[in-house]
Design an enzyme around this catalytic site. Structure first.
Site, PDB file in Angstrom:
ATOM      1  N   GLU A 119     -13.412  33.317 -29.313  1.00  0.00           N
ATOM      2  CA  GLU A 119     -12.974  32.013 -28.820  1.00  0.00           C
ATOM      3  C   GLU A 119     -13.338  31.837 -27.352  1.00  0.00           C
ATOM      4  O   GLU A 119     -13.441  32.807 -26.609  1.00  0.00           O
ATOM      5  CB  GLU A 119     -11.451  31.924 -28.893  1.00  0.00           C
ATOM      6  N   CYS A 132     -12.728  29.698 -19.883  1.00  0.00           N
ATOM      7  CA  CYS A 132     -12.120  30.994 -20.154  1.00  0.00           C
ATOM      8  C   CYS A 132     -12.991  31.711 -21.180  1.00  0.00           C
ATOM      9  O   CYS A 132     -13.244  31.181 -22.264  1.00  0.00           O
ATOM     10  CB  CYS A 132     -10.703  30.783 -20.677  1.00  0.00           C
ATOM     11  N   CYS A 139      -9.363  43.440 -29.646  1.00  0.00           N
ATOM     12  CA  CYS A 139      -8.996  44.128 -28.409  1.00  0.00           C
ATOM     13  C   CYS A 139      -8.261  45.413 -28.775  1.00  0.00           C
ATOM     14  O   CYS A 139      -7.513  45.444 -29.751  1.00  0.00           O
ATOM     15  CB  CYS A 139      -8.085  43.239 -27.564  1.00  0.00           C
ATOM     16  N   CYS A 143      -1.318  44.887 -26.540  1.00  0.00           N
ATOM     17  CA  CYS A 143      -0.141  44.234 -25.933  1.00  0.00           C
ATOM     18  C   CYS A 143       0.643  43.533 -27.040  1.00  0.00           C
ATOM     19  O   CYS A 143       0.060  42.807 -27.852  1.00  0.00           O
ATOM     20  CB  CYS A 143      -0.579  43.242 -24.853  1.00  0.00           C
ATOM     21  N   CYS A 146       0.389  39.625 -27.855  1.00  0.00           N
ATOM     22  CA  CYS A 146      -0.938  39.006 -27.796  1.00  0.00           C
ATOM     23  C   CYS A 146      -1.599  38.986 -29.166  1.00  0.00           C
ATOM     24  O   CYS A 146      -1.628  39.994 -29.869  1.00  0.00           O
ATOM     25  CB  CYS A 146      -1.803  39.788 -26.800  1.00  0.00           C
ATOM     26  N   CYS A 362      -4.874  33.260 -25.974  1.00  0.00           N
ATOM     27  CA  CYS A 362      -5.779  34.337 -26.334  1.00  0.00           C
ATOM     28  C   CYS A 362      -5.728  34.789 -27.808  1.00  0.00           C
ATOM     29  O   CYS A 362      -4.732  35.348 -28.251  1.00  0.00           O
ATOM     30  CB  CYS A 362      -5.344  35.489 -25.428  1.00  0.00           C
TER      31      CYS A 362
HETATM   32  N1  SAH Z   1      -7.192  42.044 -21.569  1.00  0.00           N
HETATM   33  C1  SAH Z   1      -7.124  41.279 -20.385  1.00  0.00           C
HETATM   34  C2  SAH Z   1      -7.623  39.848 -20.502  1.00  0.00           C
HETATM   35  C3  SAH Z   1      -7.263  39.052 -21.721  1.00  0.00           C
HETATM   36  S1  SAH Z   1      -5.611  38.461 -21.889  1.00  0.00           S
HETATM   37  C4  SAH Z   1      -5.714  41.332 -19.810  1.00  0.00           C
HETATM   38  O1  SAH Z   1      -4.867  41.988 -20.412  1.00  0.00           O
HETATM   39  O2  SAH Z   1      -5.466  40.773 -18.758  1.00  0.00           O
HETATM   40  C5  SAH Z   1      -5.415  37.287 -20.584  1.00  0.00           C
HETATM   41  C6  SAH Z   1      -3.967  37.049 -20.212  1.00  0.00           C
HETATM   42  O3  SAH Z   1      -3.292  36.319 -21.258  1.00  0.00           O
HETATM   43  C7  SAH Z   1      -3.195  38.341 -20.021  1.00  0.00           C
HETATM   44  O4  SAH Z   1      -2.387  38.279 -18.893  1.00  0.00           O
HETATM   45  C8  SAH Z   1      -2.382  38.388 -21.297  1.00  0.00           C
HETATM   46  O5  SAH Z   1      -1.281  39.201 -21.155  1.00  0.00           O
HETATM   47  C9  SAH Z   1      -2.057  36.922 -21.516  1.00  0.00           C
HETATM   48  N2  SAH Z   1      -1.573  36.637 -22.878  1.00  0.00           N
HETATM   49  C10 SAH Z   1      -1.918  37.236 -24.033  1.00  0.00           C
HETATM   50  N3  SAH Z   1      -1.225  36.715 -25.065  1.00  0.00           N
HETATM   51  C11 SAH Z   1      -0.425  35.768 -24.564  1.00  0.00           C
HETATM   52  C12 SAH Z   1       0.539  34.880 -25.133  1.00  0.00           C
HETATM   53  N4  SAH Z   1       0.806  34.868 -26.427  1.00  0.00           N
HETATM   54  N5  SAH Z   1       1.182  34.032 -24.297  1.00  0.00           N
HETATM   55  C13 SAH Z   1       0.902  34.026 -22.968  1.00  0.00           C
HETATM   56  N6  SAH Z   1       0.022  34.828 -22.380  1.00  0.00           N
HETATM   57  C14 SAH Z   1      -0.646  35.707 -23.158  1.00  0.00           C
END
Ligand code: SAH
Length: 373
Positions: A119, A132, A139, A143, A146, A362
């Site tokens: 995406e 973005c 990934c 997390c 995510c 994301c």
């Molecule tokens: N892997 C990298 C970049 C991708 S995620 C990182 O961890 O920074 C980009 C940002 O979006 C990160 O801060 C991540 O924690 C956040 N993110 C992921 N899922 C999310 C969600 N459901 N709601 C809000 N932010 C989210």
């Protein structure tokens, strides 16, 4: 081409049947954007052409938004033929396009040449046109809130595949509008695919690319200390954003499983070194999850951790992902959290929600498209 519109429920509609049917075959050809400016110059010379042809070709693609070698009228015909025989400009197809009815945010789901999906997003605010980008299919960081990590890691994107997202998004803009900012915050962990990412960013900055300044590029990472150091050594003024999400070891390891291996202190140390070496203030992202990391005590702990670090906090109220046991915080909690940080001497912003009606967080669109397929 019939353009897709998003209905009130933002149901996923295909652009056209033809577009969704198959990804672009590479047929043994290479992706032109996998080559840096220098490499394209070397290729031109190897074909018996002059080196300045590389910038001409790149200007057609980036500046004039041309998708076909034949249309590059000031490039000699034999060189155009050689280009068409050996390269493709696009290896991916747009299979979904969603436009937010609220703020005009556009989100594309791309199908890559091997059938995988990534995406990318275009956000519009005042004069800014921010894109973005994704760096990986899936990934491996896991997390817990995510969507990108839910199905694990599949593969890295190539330099050209990262740049193709730029081209697709740039072509959504009216003729006189240009991309002004890049955030590498899409699917994947950018620092786990650093060589390909750096080549892609360099290509954007180089002559014939978008003429993008490194100061307008932000790389977001889960926090891989050695890779943060590698990035600092590259000696470019990229903005670094570190996804912190918790003010202590225990909670961070729970929300960001990667942390158990690395440890909070090493992440902060590497970020401090990044600031010392580059002079760029580091942003800490903190995804606010209702009742999980949004208490006043956690805000105080975060303020104590970051005070004196020349850091900036960006609070991101969670975008709910269906199937996950986490949800968005109450606005009042976010206000209180912000206040405590500010009073503790840490500058804080709250990220405005963009594209809330189009699964803009994301990895969400890919998940949904695959669930519906
Ligand atoms: N892997 C990298 C970049 C991708 S995620 C990182 O961890 O920074 C980009 C940002 O979006 C990160 O801060 C991540 O924690 C956040 N993110 C992921 N899922 C999310 C969600 N459901 N709601 C809000 N932010 C989210």
């Amino acid at each position: 081409m019939k353009m897709m519109t998003t209905d009130a429920n933002s149901k996923l509609l295909p652009l056209t049947d033809a577009v969704t049917s198959s990804p672009a075959p590479l047929d043994g050809k290479r992706l032109l954007n996998d080559l840096t400016r220098k490499e394209l110059e070397v290729w031109c010379v190897a074909q018996g052409a002059q080196k300045f042809r590389a910038d001409q070709i790149r200007r057609w693609i980036y500046g004039k938004r041309v998708n076909d070698f034949e249309a590059m009228t000031d490039v000699p015909a034999p060189l155009r033929r050689q280009l068409a025989e050996q390269f493709v400009i696009f290896s991916s197809r747009i299979v979904r396009r969603q436009t937010s009815q609220i703020d005009g945010t556009e989100k594309l789901l791309l199908r890559l040449h091997d059938g995988e999906h990534v995406e990318c997003v275009l956000m519009k605010e005042d004069d800014r046109r921010t894109i973005c980008l994704s760096t990986q299919v899936g990934c491996g960081m896991g997390c817990v809130f995510c969507a990108s990590g839910l199905q694990g890691f599949t593969r890295n994107l190539s330099t050209g595949e990262i740049l193709e997202q730029v081209l697709h998004l740039d072509r959504l803009l009216p003729p006189l509008e240009r991309i002004t900012n890049v955030v590498v915050m899409g699917m994947g962990e950018p620092l786990a695919n650093l060589p390909n990412l750096l080549r892609a960013l360099e290509s954007l900055e180089e002559k014939g690319g978008l003429g993008m300044s490194t100061r307008r590029i932000t790389i977001s990472t889960v926090g891989l200390p050695e890779k943060i150091r590698d990035l600092a050594k590259v000696d470019k003024s990229y903005n670094l954003a570190v996804s912190l999400h918790a003010p202590n070891e225990e909670l961070r390891s729970e929300l960001v499983p990667m942390n158990a291996k690395v440890g909070l202190e090493r992440v902060l140390q590497a970020a401090d070194e990044y600031f010392e070496l580059t002079g760029r203030r580091v942003t800490y992202e903190y995804c606010v999850l209702r009742d999980r990391n949004d208490s006043a005590a956690e805000a105080r702990q975060l303020a104590a951790l970051l005070r004196g670090r020349n850091a900036h906090v960006n609070l991101i109220p969670m975008n709910a992902v269906s199937g996950l046991p986490y949800t968005d915080p109450f606005a009042e909690r976010v206000r209180e959290f912000t206040q405590i940080l500010e009073q503790g001497g840490v500058t804080t912003t709250v990220r405005k929600r963009k594209g809330a009606d189009i699964d803009a967080a994301c990895g969400q669109l890919r998940l949904r498209a695959e669930a519906e397929a």
